[in-house]
Design an enzyme around this catalytic site. Structure first.
Site, PDB file in Angstrom:
ATOM      1  N   TYR A   1      -1.223  -0.432  10.039  1.00 23.11           N
ATOM      2  CA  TYR A   1      -1.178  -0.942   8.619  1.00 23.11           C
ATOM      3  C   TYR A   1      -0.034  -0.593   7.947  1.00 23.11           C
ATOM      4  CZ  TYR A   1      -3.627  -1.450   4.097  1.00 23.11           C
ATOM      5  OH  TYR A   1      -4.216  -1.889   2.933  1.00 23.11           O
TER       6      TYR A   1
ATOM      7  N   SER B   1       0.827  -1.180  -0.128  1.00 24.16           N
ATOM      8  CA  SER B   1      -0.039  -0.177  -0.100  1.00 24.16           C
ATOM      9  C   SER B   1       0.827   1.370  -0.022  1.00 24.16           C
ATOM     10  CB  SER B   1      -0.796   0.001   1.155  1.00 24.16           C
ATOM     11  OG  SER B   1      -1.509   1.336   1.510  1.00 24.16           O
TER      12      SER B   1
END
Length: 257
Positions: free
Chosen positions: A163, A148
Site C-alpha cells: 500500500y 496516504s
C-alpha cells in the site's frame, strides 16, 4: 492560463459507495458548493442508491455509476454516461482505493498487482479520462488524488509495504500530471490523509484503539471524513487556481512526529 468555471459543471468522485467513507462527504460538500456530481464505485447498487439520496437532498443532478477503475474500458464506459447525462467535467477526485495489510514477505505477485492496479493504475486511468475532457472543454479543471501518510512512514497496523508503494506512486502521478497538464489550466494535487475514522478503519475501532493511534498525533485524535472533504472542496474550487503539484497533509500533524 486562468479561467472562470461555468455555472453548470460536474465533479467526478470515486470511492463514494462506502456509507462511512470520505467520498460521500466530498460529494455532499461539492453539491453544496454548486457542483453537479457523478459518484463512482465498484459497488454499483450502493453508489446508485446514494446518488438518488443526494440528488433529492441537494437539488443537484447526481449520477451513480458502477465502475472498476483498474479497467480502462470500465472507466471509459463510466465517462460516456457522464458525458451524456451531466454538464462538462471540471473536477475529478480520486478516492477509490484498497488497503493491504501484507508484510513485505507476504506480498505475492497477485496481491501486489491488485494493490497497484486499484490504487495507482486506477488513478491514472481516471486522470486520463477526466483530463481529456477538461482539455476539450477549454475551461481548465481540477484533479485531486489521494495518497496516504503510509507513503511516507511505510505503513502500520492496517496497511503496509504494498500500500505504501502504491500511494507513493500516486504522488508521482500527481506531480507528473501537474507538470504536463498545467498548460491547459488543469491543476493536479494530492491529499495525504493520516488516520481517518472511515469504514476502512473506523468500523472496527474501539475508543481504546483510537486513543492508541492518536498518541503520536499532536491533535490527539483521529480525523473525520468531513475534515478531508473540506480540504478537497477548496482544492477543486476556483480559489485554488495557483495550487498545483502539491501534497497536502490532513493528518493532525502526524507527519511532523
Amino acid at each position: 492560463m486562468t479561467s472562470t468555471f461555468p455555472e453548470n459543471r460536474t465533479a467526478v468522485v470515486t470511492g463514494a459507495g462506502a456509507p462511512r467513507g470520505i467520498g460521500r462527504h466530498v460529494a455532499r460538500a461539492l453539491t453544496g458548493a454548486g457542483w453537479d456530481v457523478a459518484v463512482l464505485d465498484i459497488d454499483e447498487a450502493s453508489v446508485q442508491a446514494f446518488a438518488t439520496e443526494l440528488a433529492a437532498e441537494s437539488g443537484r443532478s447526481v449520477v451513480g455509476i458502477g465502475v472498476d477503475i483498474s479497467d480502462k474500458e470500465s472507466v471509459e464506459a463510466a465517462f460516456a454516461i457522464i458525458d451524456r447525462e451531466l454538464p462538462p467535467v471540471l473536477a475529478e477526485v480520486n478516492l477509490a482505493g484498497i488497503p493491504s495489510p501484507h508484510t513485505i514477505f507476504e506480498l505475492d505477485a497477485a496481491t501486489w498487482d491488485r494493490v497497484m492496479d486499484v490504487n495507482a493504475k486506477g488513478t491514472l486511468f481516471m486522470m486520463q479520462a477526466a483530463a481529456t475532457r477538461m482539455i476539450e472543454g477549454g475551461h481548465g479543471g481540477r484533479i485531486v488524488n489521494t495518497s496516504s501518510i503510509t507513503a511516507y512512514d511505510g505503513g502500520g497496523t492496517f496497511s503496509k509495504t504494498g500500500y505504501a508503494a502504491a500511494k507513493a506512486a500516486v504522488l508521482g502521478l500527481t506531480r507528473g500530471g501537474a507538470r504536463e497538464l498545467g498548460k491547459h489550466g488543469i491543476t493536479c494535487n494530492a491529499i495525504v490523509p493520516g488516520p481517518i475514522d472511515t469504514d476502512i478503519m473506523g468500523g472496527t475501532l474501539t475508543d481504546e484503539r483510537k486513543a492508541g493511534m492518536s498518541s503520536d498525533i499532536p491533535l490527539q485524535r483521529v480525523g473525520q471524513p468531513q475534515e478531508v472533504a473540506g480540504l478537497i472542496k477548496f482544492l477543486v474550487s476556483e480559489d485554488s487556481s495557483f495550487v498545483n503539484g502539491d501534497s497536502v497533509f490532513v493528518d493532525g500533524g502526524k507527519h511532523m512526529v
